[in-house]
Design a protein around this motif. Structure first.
Motif, PDB file in Angstrom:
ATOM      1  N   ARG A  10       0.796  -1.181  -0.133  1.00 28.09           N
ATOM      2  CA  ARG A  10      -0.041  -0.096  -0.084  1.00 28.09           C
ATOM      3  C   ARG A  10       0.853   1.266  -0.029  1.00 28.09           C
ATOM      4  N   PHE A  11       0.401   2.459  -0.634  1.00 27.01           N
ATOM      5  CA  PHE A  11       1.077   3.532  -0.601  1.00 27.01           C
ATOM      6  C   PHE A  11       0.533   4.486   0.485  1.00 27.01           C
ATOM      7  N   ASP A  12       1.241   4.847   1.553  1.00 29.37           N
ATOM      8  CA  ASP A  12       0.864   5.334   2.764  1.00 29.37           C
ATOM      9  C   ASP A  12       0.646   6.979   2.561  1.00 29.37           C
ATOM     10  N   VAL A  13      -0.441   7.050   1.974  1.00 27.53           N
ATOM     11  CA  VAL A  13      -0.875   8.523   1.309  1.00 27.53           C
ATOM     12  C   VAL A  13      -1.339   9.313   2.863  1.00 27.53           C
ATOM     13  N   LYS A  14      -1.723   8.674   3.803  1.00 27.79           N
ATOM     14  CA  LYS A  14      -2.033   9.334   5.069  1.00 27.79           C
ATOM     15  C   LYS A  14      -0.870  10.125   5.598  1.00 27.79           C
TER      16      LYS A  14
END
Length: 92
Positions: free
Chosen positions: A14-18
Motif C-alpha cells: 500500500r501507498f501510505d498517502v495518509k
C-alpha cells in the motif's frame, strides 16, 4: 489521494498517502508526490517486520491519468527519488 490505494489492491502493498504523502510539484491539473510504500505482512517471513520502499505518485485530472511507481529503498537514494519525481511530466 484515495485512488492510489485502490490501484494497489491485490498487490499486497500500500501507498501510505495518509502519513508520508509529500508533494514535490503541483500544476494546474494535478501534482506529483513522494510516499512510503509498505508491504503486507502476508508477504513477509517475519510477521512483525515492515518493509518500506519509496513511491512516487502522480495524477493529471484533465487526462484522468494516475501513475504509481515503487522503488527498492535499499537500492535508491532520497536524491534519486526527488530527481525522478521532479522530472515527471504529462505531455500530449
Amino acid at each position: 489521494m484515495s485512488i492510489y490505494n485502490q490501484v494497489a489492491l491485490g498487490n499486497d502493498y500500500r501507498f501510505d498517502v495518509k502519513n508520508s504523502y509529500n508533494v514535490v510539484k503541483e500544476f494546474d491539473a494535478g501534482e506529483v508526490a513522494t510516499v512510503d510504500v509498505y508491504y503486507s505482512p502476508v508477504m513477509l517471513d517475519n510477521q512483525d517486520a515492515a518493509i518500506t520502499n519509496y513511491g512516487i505518485l502522480a495524477y493529471h485530472n484533465e487526462k484522468s491519468v494516475y501513475v504509481a511507481f515503487e522503488f527498492d529503498s535499499s537500492a535508491t537514494t532520497d536524491e534519486t527519488i526527488a530527481s525522478i519525481s521532479d522530472s515527471i511530466q504529462f505531455v500530449d
